[in-house]
Design a protein around this motif. Structure first.
Motif, PDB file in Angstrom:
ATOM      1  N   SER A   1     -68.616  41.447  -2.731  1.00  0.00           N
ATOM      2  CA  SER A   1     -68.410  40.184  -2.026  1.00  0.00           C
ATOM      3  C   SER A   1     -66.976  39.988  -1.548  1.00  0.00           C
ATOM      4  O   SER A   1     -66.734  39.172  -0.660  1.00  0.00           O
ATOM      5  CB  SER A   1     -68.846  39.010  -2.897  1.00  0.00           C
ATOM      6  N   SER A   2     -66.043  40.746  -2.087  1.00  0.00           N
ATOM      7  CA  SER A   2     -64.645  40.614  -1.644  1.00  0.00           C
ATOM      8  C   SER A   2     -64.313  41.551  -0.488  1.00  0.00           C
ATOM      9  O   SER A   2     -63.235  41.455   0.097  1.00  0.00           O
ATOM     10  CB  SER A   2     -63.693  40.903  -2.816  1.00  0.00           C
ATOM     11  N   GLY A   3     -65.217  42.460  -0.167  1.00  0.00           N
ATOM     12  CA  GLY A   3     -64.952  43.419   0.904  1.00  0.00           C
ATOM     13  C   GLY A   3     -64.091  44.582   0.467  1.00  0.00           C
ATOM     14  O   GLY A   3     -63.609  45.352   1.289  1.00  0.00           O
TER      15      GLY A   3
ATOM     16  N   GLN B   1     -65.056  47.015  -1.840  1.00  0.00           N
ATOM     17  CA  GLN B   1     -65.845  48.055  -2.502  1.00  0.00           C
ATOM     18  C   GLN B   1     -65.361  49.422  -2.012  1.00  0.00           C
ATOM     19  O   GLN B   1     -65.508  49.758  -0.854  1.00  0.00           O
ATOM     20  CB  GLN B   1     -67.328  47.858  -2.203  1.00  0.00           C
ATOM     21  N   ASN B   2     -64.776  50.212  -2.908  1.00  0.00           N
ATOM     22  CA  ASN B   2     -64.140  51.465  -2.493  1.00  0.00           C
ATOM     23  C   ASN B   2     -65.116  52.489  -1.932  1.00  0.00           C
ATOM     24  O   ASN B   2     -64.730  53.340  -1.141  1.00  0.00           O
ATOM     25  CB  ASN B   2     -63.313  52.062  -3.628  1.00  0.00           C
ATOM     26  N   THR B   3     -66.368  52.433  -2.294  1.00  0.00           N
ATOM     27  CA  THR B   3     -67.335  53.387  -1.755  1.00  0.00           C
ATOM     28  C   THR B   3     -67.791  53.008  -0.347  1.00  0.00           C
ATOM     29  O   THR B   3     -68.548  53.758   0.273  1.00  0.00           O
ATOM     30  CB  THR B   3     -68.566  53.515  -2.678  1.00  0.00           C
ATOM     31  N   LEU B   4     -67.335  51.869   0.152  1.00  0.00           N
ATOM     32  CA  LEU B   4     -67.668  51.433   1.512  1.00  0.00           C
ATOM     33  C   LEU B   4     -66.423  51.325   2.392  1.00  0.00           C
ATOM     34  O   LEU B   4     -66.424  50.600   3.386  1.00  0.00           O
ATOM     35  CB  LEU B   4     -68.401  50.091   1.474  1.00  0.00           C
TER      36      LEU B   4
ATOM     37  N   ASP C   1     -70.020  40.758   7.174  1.00  0.00           N
ATOM     38  CA  ASP C   1     -70.796  39.895   8.062  1.00  0.00           C
ATOM     39  C   ASP C   1     -72.287  39.935   7.755  1.00  0.00           C
ATOM     40  O   ASP C   1     -73.017  39.006   8.101  1.00  0.00           O
ATOM     41  CB  ASP C   1     -70.568  40.282   9.522  1.00  0.00           C
ATOM     42  N   LEU C   2     -72.745  40.993   7.106  1.00  0.00           N
ATOM     43  CA  LEU C   2     -74.162  41.084   6.761  1.00  0.00           C
ATOM     44  C   LEU C   2     -74.591  39.996   5.788  1.00  0.00           C
ATOM     45  O   LEU C   2     -75.770  39.638   5.739  1.00  0.00           O
ATOM     46  CB  LEU C   2     -74.491  42.458   6.174  1.00  0.00           C
ATOM     47  N   TYR C   3     -73.638  39.466   5.016  1.00  0.00           N
ATOM     48  CA  TYR C   3     -73.983  38.405   4.066  1.00  0.00           C
ATOM     49  C   TYR C   3     -74.573  37.195   4.777  1.00  0.00           C
ATOM     50  O   TYR C   3     -75.454  36.537   4.262  1.00  0.00           O
ATOM     51  CB  TYR C   3     -72.768  37.991   3.237  1.00  0.00           C
TER      52      TYR C   3
END
Length: 106
Positions: free
Chosen positions: A19-21, A23-26, A33-35
């Protein structure tokens, strides 16, 4: 029966980074924005994470990083048509189970 502190900690940490943006794997994937625009994609990420997560008999999480990778690989593939998860997802990984009853049972 209550969920273990280990499970709670693993889920909380995953939720925070998703939720914080941060995420190291992404890294490099603009997914926040998908949220608001496509919450079903985010729903599927969390379903995969929880379905893949394994606990020992004491409730300790055994594979948080693997569950994280399987979940975020789904979102990476969703956002990047040139990426595909390896191995492909099995039905049990992507299963969406029924929501809880509308009223608490306790």
């Amino acid at each position: 029966m209550k969920l273990s502190d280990s499970f709670s900690g693993a889920l909380r940490t995953f939720v925070y980074f998703m939720s914080s943006g941060s995420q190291n794997t992404l890294e490099g994937i603009d997914y926040l924005d998908l949220y608001g625009s496509d919450p079903s994609a985010i729903e599927q990420v969390f379903a995969i994470y929880v379905n893949v997560l394994e606990l020992d008999k004491k409730g300790n999480v055994l594979n948080a990083k693997y569950a994280e990778k399987r979940a975020t690989d789904y979102l990476r593939a969703y956002c990047d048509p040139n990426f595909s998860a390896d191995p492909p997802y099995e039905d049990w990984e992507t299963a969406l189970y029924s929501p809880p009853p509308l009223n608490d049972q306790i």
